[in-house]
Design a protein around this motif. Sequence first.
Motif, PDB file in Angstrom:
ATOM      1  N   UNK A  70       0.815  -1.227   0.000  1.00 19.24           N
ATOM      2  CA  UNK A  70       0.000   0.000   0.000  1.00 19.24           C
ATOM      3  C   UNK A  70       0.845   1.273   0.000  1.00 19.24           C
ATOM      4  N   UNK A  71       1.982   1.203  -0.677  1.00 16.64           N
ATOM      5  CA  UNK A  71       2.913   2.336  -0.671  1.00 16.64           C
ATOM      6  C   UNK A  71       2.258   3.634  -1.153  1.00 16.64           C
ATOM      7  N   UNK A  72       1.565   3.574  -2.290  1.00 21.40           N
ATOM      8  CA  UNK A  72       1.003   4.798  -2.870  1.00 21.40           C
ATOM      9  C   UNK A  72      -0.014   5.457  -1.957  1.00 21.40           C
ATOM     10  N   UNK A  73      -0.885   4.655  -1.380  1.00 18.26           N
ATOM     11  CA  UNK A  73      -1.942   5.210  -0.526  1.00 18.26           C
ATOM     12  C   UNK A  73      -1.370   5.783   0.761  1.00 18.26           C
ATOM     13  N   UNK A  74      -0.334   5.128   1.297  1.00 20.54           N
ATOM     14  CA  UNK A  74       0.295   5.639   2.518  1.00 20.54           C
ATOM     15  C   UNK A  74       1.016   6.954   2.232  1.00 20.54           C
ATOM     16  N   UNK A  75       1.698   7.031   1.103  1.00 16.66           N
ATOM     17  CA  UNK A  75       2.376   8.288   0.746  1.00 16.66           C
ATOM     18  C   UNK A  75       1.367   9.418   0.565  1.00 16.66           C
ATOM     19  N   UNK A  76       0.235   9.126  -0.068  1.00 18.03           N
ATOM     20  CA  UNK A  76      -0.795  10.156  -0.258  1.00 18.03           C
ATOM     21  C   UNK A  76      -1.279  10.700   1.082  1.00 18.03           C
ATOM     22  N   UNK A  77      -1.675   9.780   1.965  1.00 18.04           N
ATOM     23  CA  UNK A  77      -2.250  10.207   3.248  1.00 18.04           C
ATOM     24  C   UNK A  77      -1.201  10.925   4.098  1.00 18.04           C
ATOM     25  N   UNK A  78       0.002  10.382   4.111  1.00 22.90           N
ATOM     26  CA  UNK A  78       1.051  10.985   4.948  1.00 22.90           C
ATOM     27  C   UNK A  78       1.520  12.326   4.389  1.00 22.90           C
ATOM     28  N   UNK A  79       1.420  12.519   3.094  1.00 26.46           N
ATOM     29  CA  UNK A  79       1.777  13.802   2.502  1.00 26.46           C
ATOM     30  C   UNK A  79       0.846  14.902   3.003  1.00 26.46           C
ATOM     31  N   UNK A  80      -0.444  14.598   3.054  1.00 28.18           N
ATOM     32  CA  UNK A  80      -1.409  15.562   3.586  1.00 28.18           C
ATOM     33  C   UNK A  80      -1.134  15.825   5.057  1.00 28.18           C
ATOM     34  N   UNK A  81      -0.884  14.746   5.801  1.00 28.43           N
ATOM     35  CA  UNK A  81      -0.602  14.897   7.235  1.00 28.43           C
ATOM     36  C   UNK A  81       0.638  15.765   7.469  1.00 28.43           C
ATOM     37  N   UNK A  82       1.696  15.491   6.725  1.00 33.21           N
ATOM     38  CA  UNK A  82       2.953  16.231   6.929  1.00 33.21           C
ATOM     39  C   UNK A  82       2.733  17.728   6.733  1.00 33.21           C
ATOM     40  N   UNK A  83       1.929  18.099   5.747  1.00 30.49           N
ATOM     41  CA  UNK A  83       1.648  19.518   5.508  1.00 30.49           C
ATOM     42  C   UNK A  83       0.958  20.169   6.700  1.00 30.49           C
ATOM     43  N   UNK A  84      -0.038  19.483   7.257  1.00 30.50           N
ATOM     44  CA  UNK A  84      -0.724  20.022   8.435  1.00 30.50           C
ATOM     45  C   UNK A  84       0.217  20.115   9.627  1.00 30.50           C
ATOM     46  N   UNK A  85       0.976  19.045   9.868  1.00 34.07           N
ATOM     47  CA  UNK A  85       1.867  19.025  11.029  1.00 34.07           C
ATOM     48  C   UNK A  85       2.915  20.135  10.901  1.00 34.07           C
ATOM     49  N   UNK A  86       3.449  20.292   9.713  1.00 37.90           N
ATOM     50  CA  UNK A  86       4.464  21.333   9.526  1.00 37.90           C
ATOM     51  C   UNK A  86       3.892  22.719   9.836  1.00 37.90           C
ATOM     52  N   UNK A  87       2.691  23.009   9.323  1.00 40.67           N
ATOM     53  CA  UNK A  87       2.176  24.364   9.550  1.00 40.67           C
ATOM     54  C   UNK A  87       1.818  24.578  11.013  1.00 40.67           C
ATOM     55  N   UNK A  88       1.339  23.554  11.702  1.00 38.24           N
ATOM     56  CA  UNK A  88       1.062  23.682  13.148  1.00 38.24           C
ATOM     57  C   UNK A  88       2.361  23.937  13.907  1.00 38.24           C
ATOM     58  N   UNK A  89       3.394  23.138  13.591  1.00 36.85           N
ATOM     59  CA  UNK A  89       4.670  23.295  14.295  1.00 36.85           C
ATOM     60  C   UNK A  89       5.264  24.677  14.029  1.00 36.85           C
ATOM     61  N   UNK A  90       5.143  25.165  12.821  1.00 32.65           N
ATOM     62  CA  UNK A  90       5.653  26.502  12.493  1.00 32.65           C
ATOM     63  C   UNK A  90       4.947  27.592  13.286  1.00 32.65           C
TER      64      UNK A  90
END
Length: 306
Positions: A70-90
């Motif tokens: 499930x590499x593609x689906x995990x990358x998709x979901x985690x890409x969205x998550x990383x964007x949110x986490x980054x902006x919160x941390x910033x």
Amino acid sequence: MKVRIIEMPLDYGASRRGADMGPSAIRLAGLREKLNSLGIESDDLYPPIAVPPQEYLDPAREISRDDAKHLGSILDACGTLAGHVESIARSGDFPLVLGGDHSISLGSLAGVSAANADAGKRTGVLWVDAHGDFNTNLTTPTGNIHGMILAASCGYGIPELTGFYRPVRKIDPAYVCYIGVRDLDPKERLLMREAGVRVYTMSDIDRLGISRTTSEIAGFFDDRVDALHVSFDIDAIDPRFAPGVGIEVPGGMTYREVLFLMEEMSMTGLVTSADMVEVNPVHDVRNVTARMAVDLIGRLLGETVY
Ligand SMILES: [Mn+2]
């Protein structure tokens, strides 16, 4: 500081189904009420990140290989998550990510490390887990991505995972410490030694006691990093106490030990982000494991008994 809760109902990084219900179970166990009672301001990401259940994955996005399922689906979901986490941390707030299986930490670590690196901060990672999650596609016995996430974040594994989000190594393995470890795959253990991570196994806790173990861990991070991410896999707790997990491994930490660990980590003043993962309601009993997750989060955010 505000705690910004992100639910990640993703369970396809693991073999056992059901961790996708973890965020609901933790919500119903009273996470918001706990934070309110502590006087901590919080909110939930709304609308939540859309993570389709395994049965509804988009075949066009679904890159899947035997050595990274499930590499593609995990990358998709985690890409969205990383964007949110980054902006919160910033923004200086505290991202709290509720899994989901441990593959979601690919997104959390990418997000916090991007924000911290740009702020000139070194990111430490405390991996509370029965397992190492330090396999690569070449060492994995199962092909399950939840067992590869910390290795990938430290630069080991297939380029789709190591170069995910930003084409850099996310975490320096010299700033990684484990506690609760009791089940490693043979080649995974070799790679952990090569990478140079710090490890406190269950035997180390038996030998040193929980008090000295946690004070060594606090000292380890205090000497090395500016910001600490705590990634808590609920299977670190002994399954006698926490039955609702992804992979049960006997001989784990007691409920008292993990509460103490979270209190001590809170007192370092270094913790700026966290994941709570692998709560699996299918195997739980009356939501007891999710309630433990809520109590652990409370202690990590400063709750004390007296
Ligand atoms: Mn894990």
